[in-house]
Write a protein that holds these residues in place. Structure first.
Motif, PDB file in Angstrom:
ATOM      1  N   THR A  37       0.831  -1.208   0.000  1.00 29.94           N
ATOM      2  CA  THR A  37       0.000   0.000   0.000  1.00 29.94           C
ATOM      3  C   THR A  37       0.864   1.255   0.000  1.00 29.94           C
ATOM      4  O   THR A  37       1.938   1.290   0.599  1.00 29.94           O
ATOM      5  N   GLY A  38       0.377   2.278  -0.709  1.00 31.72           N
ATOM      6  CA  GLY A  38       1.067   3.561  -0.741  1.00 31.72           C
ATOM      7  C   GLY A  38       2.366   3.563  -1.509  1.00 31.72           C
ATOM      8  O   GLY A  38       3.161   4.490  -1.380  1.00 31.72           O
ATOM      9  N   ARG A  39       2.604   2.553  -2.341  1.00 31.07           N
ATOM     10  CA  ARG A  39       3.859   2.466  -3.085  1.00 31.07           C
ATOM     11  C   ARG A  39       3.570   2.214  -4.565  1.00 31.07           C
ATOM     12  O   ARG A  39       2.440   1.924  -4.956  1.00 31.07           O
ATOM     13  N   ILE A  40       4.605   2.326  -5.404  1.00 33.22           N
ATOM     14  CA  ILE A  40       4.482   2.047  -6.831  1.00 33.22           C
ATOM     15  C   ILE A  40       5.019   0.647  -7.091  1.00 33.22           C
ATOM     16  O   ILE A  40       6.206   0.366  -6.849  1.00 33.22           O
ATOM     17  N   THR A  41       4.139  -0.217  -7.567  1.00 32.95           N
ATOM     18  CA  THR A  41       4.520  -1.593  -7.896  1.00 32.95           C
ATOM     19  C   THR A  41       4.516  -1.754  -9.409  1.00 32.95           C
ATOM     20  O   THR A  41       3.562  -1.356 -10.080  1.00 32.95           O
ATOM     21  N   VAL A  42       5.575  -2.334  -9.946  1.00 31.38           N
ATOM     22  CA  VAL A  42       5.685  -2.555 -11.388  1.00 31.38           C
ATOM     23  C   VAL A  42       5.764  -4.056 -11.652  1.00 31.38           C
ATOM     24  O   VAL A  42       6.574  -4.759 -11.044  1.00 31.38           O
ATOM     25  N   LEU A 219       8.958  -4.420  -7.340  1.00 30.71           N
ATOM     26  CA  LEU A 219       8.852  -5.093  -8.628  1.00 30.71           C
ATOM     27  C   LEU A 219       8.345  -6.513  -8.455  1.00 30.71           C
ATOM     28  O   LEU A 219       8.713  -7.204  -7.494  1.00 30.71           O
ATOM     29  N   ILE A 220       7.500  -6.938  -9.399  1.00 36.12           N
ATOM     30  CA  ILE A 220       7.021  -8.317  -9.457  1.00 36.12           C
ATOM     31  C   ILE A 220       7.440  -8.878 -10.807  1.00 36.12           C
ATOM     32  O   ILE A 220       7.011  -8.384 -11.847  1.00 36.12           O
ATOM     33  N   ALA A 221       8.316  -9.885 -10.799  1.00 32.48           N
ATOM     34  CA  ALA A 221       8.794 -10.500 -12.033  1.00 32.48           C
ATOM     35  C   ALA A 221       8.027 -11.789 -12.283  1.00 32.48           C
ATOM     36  O   ALA A 221       7.978 -12.664 -11.414  1.00 32.48           O
TER      37      ALA A 221
END
Length: 344
Positions: A37-42, A219-221
């Motif tokens: 939450t509250g973050r940038i996930t790529v 990051l999610i790979a």
């Protein structure tokens, strides 16, 4: 008694044991993830690995065959559509707008989830739309039709529409696709601003690993419908992981600007050992031949072939051009039994 204001609600998004597919073919297999939450996930990965499928499932556009998406701990499928739209906004990969619609009208449609038949448009809606257009720097083009805008402007307008929903969670599927480099960075910088100013949870799919590292907190790979690893960019983007999910040999070095991981592909033709590295590339075939020196027999054989051709059929080669490069090219073409480029 003094009225106390409770803490602001922070909405959470997670997936538990997801299985999702199309036409009896499963794309995502037993996937579980919790979005910070509250973050940038790529989300990153090769084509067809399931990135967009995961994003669409998180947004409730796709229904999983197994498992569930949890919004604030409840199955998103059990929450009314309008309520979901007040908590979660989505910018799809290729959004379309009605022909002739203006910027202000399109952004205003983002207020739809917050209106009712008994609640008409109010000053609050006006303020929300104006704030969204100001944040995305499209207020000055409010009366222009979407059709007349550049790609970067359109993308900012679509983001403004999502912002007008006033959701705490924003999902974006490849928001930089088809944009030039300047507009790509404009959009990504805007998302960072929105995250910092309003602590929005932002999830986006990106193809560019260097941009993912520079702008993403988490990051999610993915590979073959599963998560290979997740974490901060330095934990996820390693030479081994990139080789695994993309099948590409790379070097990972520090980004000279941001200090984040920067991916440098090796490829099959990475180094040029046939000319000094500090010498600019040759500008024509003749100079290329001269630079190659004894390590390449092409110049000598080409001249010989050109001379032989001239002796056998008059001055046809010489008439093509007075330059050695043109003679060599014509001779090579004749030897290969193909026409010269000028004859095509």
């Amino acid at each position: 008694m003094e009225n106390s204001v409770g803490p602001e609600i922070v909405h959470s998004l997670a997936a538990d044991g997801l299985a999702v597919g199309y036409d009896q073919r499963e794309i995502i297999h037993d996937l579980s993830v919790r979005i910070p939450t509250g973050r940038i996930t790529v989300i990153v990965g090769a084509n067809a690995c399931g990135k967009s499928t995961l994003l669409k499932t998180l947004a409730r556009l796709l229904k999983p065959s197994r498992g569930s998406v949890l919004l604030d701990g409840k199955s998103i499928q059990s929450i009314p559509t309008r309520e979901v739209a007040t908590k979660l906004g989505l910018l799809p990969q290729s959004p379309t707008a009605p022909e002739g619609i203006t910027v202000a009208d399109l952004v205003g449609r983002g207020r739809y989830p917050r209106t009712r038949w008994i609640r008409q448009w109010t000053k609050t809606d006006d303020e929300a739309v104006a704030a969204a257009m100001t944040s995305t720097d499209v207020l000055s083009i409010a009366d222009r039709p979407i059709d007349e805008l550049s790609g970067g402007q359109r993308q900012r307008v679509w983001i403004a529409m999502a912002l007008a929903q006033e959701t705490d969670i924003l999902l974006l599927d490849e928001p930089t696709t088809f944009l030039d480099l300047t507009h790509q960075f404009e959009v990504l910088d805007l998302l960072v601003d929105l995250n910092k100013q309003h602590e929005r949870t932002i999830v986006l799919v990106l193809h560019d690993l260097n941009q993912a590292c520079r702008f993403g907190d988490h990051l999610i790979a993915m590979k073959d419908g599963a998560i290979v690893c997740e974490g901060n960019p330095s934990e996820v983007i390693t030479e081994e992981v990139v080789q695994d999910i993309f099948g590409l040999a790379v070097k990972v070095i520090p980004d000279p600007v941001a200090g984040t991981p920067m991916v440098v592909p090796l490829g099959r033709h990475t180094t040029r050992t046939d000319r000094p590295q500090d010498t600019p590339p040759p500008t024509d075939a003749a100079s290329a031949a001269r630079e190659s020196g004894s390590g390449n027999a092409w110049p000598a054989s080409a001249e010989a072939a050109a001379g032989s051709r001239g002796a056998g059929s008059g001055a046809s080669v010489g008439a093509a051009s007075d330059s050695l490069a043109a003679q060599a090219l014509a001779a090579s073409a004749a030897a290969s039994g193909i026409c010269r480029p000028s004859d095509r």
